[in-house]
Write an enzyme that holds these catalytic residues in place. Structure first.
Site, short mmCIF file in Angstrom:
data_model
loop_
_atom_site.label_atom_id
_atom_site.label_comp_id
_atom_site.label_asym_id
_atom_site.label_seq_id
_atom_site.Cartn_x
_atom_site.Cartn_y
_atom_site.Cartn_z
CB SER A 1 -0.95 -0.07 1.19
OG SER A 1 -2.07 0.70 0.94
CG HIS B 1 -5.63 -2.60 0.35
ND1 HIS B 1 -4.87 -2.25 -0.73
CD2 HIS B 1 -5.17 -1.88 1.41
CE1 HIS B 1 -3.98 -1.33 -0.35
NE2 HIS B 1 -4.15 -1.10 0.94
C1 GTR Z 1 -5.47 4.48 1.65
C2 GTR Z 1 -4.88 5.31 0.55
C3 GTR Z 1 -4.12 4.43 -0.40
C4 GTR Z 1 -3.22 3.46 0.31
C5 GTR Z 1 -3.77 2.96 1.63
C6 GTR Z 1 -2.77 2.36 2.61
O1 GTR Z 1 -6.27 5.20 2.50
O2 GTR Z 1 -5.92 5.96 -0.10
O3 GTR Z 1 -3.41 5.22 -1.32
O4 GTR Z 1 -1.97 3.98 0.49
O5 GTR Z 1 -4.38 3.96 2.35
O6 GTR Z 1 -1.62 2.69 2.64
O7 GTR Z 1 -3.23 1.55 3.43
#
Ligand code: GTR
Length: 428
Positions: free
Chosen positions: A267, A409
């Site tokens: 992420s 995710h």
């Molecule tokens: C989210 C963000 C993403 C990603 C994610 C993370 O809120 O929008 O770009 O980086 O966080 O890092 O868990």
């Protein structure tokens, strides 16, 4: 006439006030492939002056530098030059870790700048080996103690996000957080494959909130309330800088093979791993897990998270110049396939997840595919496929690896299995 002008002025004021009182426009992400705008990607093999890159020396000597500078100036921000020294302190080591299969070490990298310190706390698990071992280096999100439920791991004392479920309400981590991220760090599996794991809490370098760059490394470099210039480093670049400091340490550790350091991140930390690999060529392999917008995904697609959205949610991540491309992605002189191309000739792996639409899995795949032209140009097998593979069918035989995993995710043991195979294939 005067009355008419006055009336018009009042009307104008009224409209302006009404507009100011409007709630901010709600962001509705696009998840419809048919609504992706038509776009043309900038060509990594064409110089800004329109000339073609004709040879590998053109690429390495000129175009790569040109692209790197564009990313620095417009996206992540240049790291200012400053003097610092660093010392390494071994705080703890134990050769009976993980039921006796590994050595655990905890090291503080003390960065000294103008009589002030920044402590980067590194946790290492390494296999017992006669020869130096390859290593995965990755930031963790919530403190080293979250990686394993091992009571010997020091609990981070750096600022952490509050979390009522974990009883954190003063930005200090506690005992409850031990091992909470262990599903993301299959340490035994990594050790059994002959690799070490080095991890650091990213908040040691720069706490992840928009504080006007007063704390972390920024605070030491820009004292007295000064902030970075519009083309100077945001937090992602600061975190990438921190990874290079850990790399400095790894080069000094005789148990580690510093020629075989894979930098990995999930992420926002995947965005960081990509940028760290671009600016520091000592990283032998780069792995981006679900890095999305500002990471591996093509910005011009505006699918899921967009440039405007990421700049407003996380104003501290990128340099201020990146704001110029809010809703104007087509004006960007780069796109994220060029970030992947900057890693050539080193192996790079991009991974997506089926339910992670916010990170735009197709955009991540298309960036990997578009970076392939540079690998091919340099005579290297880049991405071995031309169409997006089915879920759970990893492509690991080229210099660009890719998979899309079923699920959300996250970074899972299955993701790690593919990374271990990929790195084994390329480095061993
Ligand atoms: C989210 C963000 C993403 C990603 C994610 C993370 O809120 O929008 O770009 O980086 O966080 O890092 O868990």
């Amino acid at each position: 006439m005067i009355t008419l002008t006055r009336c018009l002025f009042c009307l104008f004021l009224l409209i302006s006030i009404t507009q100011c009182n409007q709630p901010p426009e709600e962001f509705v992400p696009n998840y419809d492939e048919s609504k992706v705008p038509l776009y043309r990607l900038p060509d990594p093999l064409t110089f800004e002056n329109g000339k073609s890159v004709a040879s590998s020396s053109d690429w390495y000597g000129k175009r790569r530098t040109e692209m790197l500078e564009l990313f620095e100036k417009e996206v992540y921000g240049r790291i200012p030059e400053f003097d610092f020294s660093q010392v390494y302190i071994l705080n703890e080591s134990d050769s009976s870790a993980l039921d006796g299969i590994a050595i655990r070490k905890q090291i503080t990298i003390k960065i000294i700048i103008n009589d002030q310190n920044l402590d980067i706390n590194v946790l290492i698990f390494q296999p017992k080996s006669e020869i130096p071992v390859p290593v995965f280096l990755g930031y963790n999100f919530d403190g080293n103690q979250t990686v394993q439920a091992d009571t010997n791991i020091f609990i981070t004392t750096s600022w952490v996000e509050n979390d009522s479920e974990l009883g954190i309400n003063d930005h200090h981590a506690n005992e409850k957080t031990r091992g909470i991220a262990s599903s993301r760090w299959p340490v035994k599996m990594i050790i059994e494959h002959g690799f070490a794991l080095a991890t650091v809490y990213y908040g040691d370098i720069d706490p992840d909130y928009d504080d006007g760059f007063k704390n972390g490394i920024h605070g030491l470099i820009h004292p007295d309330g000064a902030t970075p210039g519009v083309d100077e480093w945001g937090s992602i670049a600061a975190w990438a800088w921190g990874l290079s400091r850990v790399m400095d340490y790894l080069e000094s550790d005789p148990a580690i093979n510093a020629q075989k350091v894979t930098v990995i991140g999930h992420s926002r930390l995947g965005k960081t791993a990509l940028w760290a690999g671009a600016i520091d060529e000592r990283f032998a392999v780069v792995i981006s897990n679900n890095s999305g917008c500002g990471g591996a995904a093509i910005s011009r697609r505006q699918f899921g998270e967009t440039v405007e959205r990421i700049n407003s949610s996380f104003p501290h991540w990128f340099c201020d110049n990146f704001n110029h491309y809010n809703k104007k992605e087509k004006k960007l002189p780069v796109d994220q396939h060029m970030l992947i191309a900057l890693l050539a000739p080193r192996p790079v792996y991009v991974a997506s997840a089926t339910e992670d639409l916010w990170a735009d899995p197709r955009g991540e795949f298309l960036a990997a595919l578009a970076a392939d032209t540079v690998y091919q140009f340099l005579g290297l097998p880049g991405l071995p496929v031309k169409t997006m593979p089915d879920a759970d069918h990893p492509v690991i035989e080229g210099y660009i690896g890719y998979h899309i995993r079923t699920g959300k995710h996250d970074i899972t043991a299955w993701d790690w299995e593919q990374y271990l195979k990929f790195v084994d294939f390329h480095l061993n």
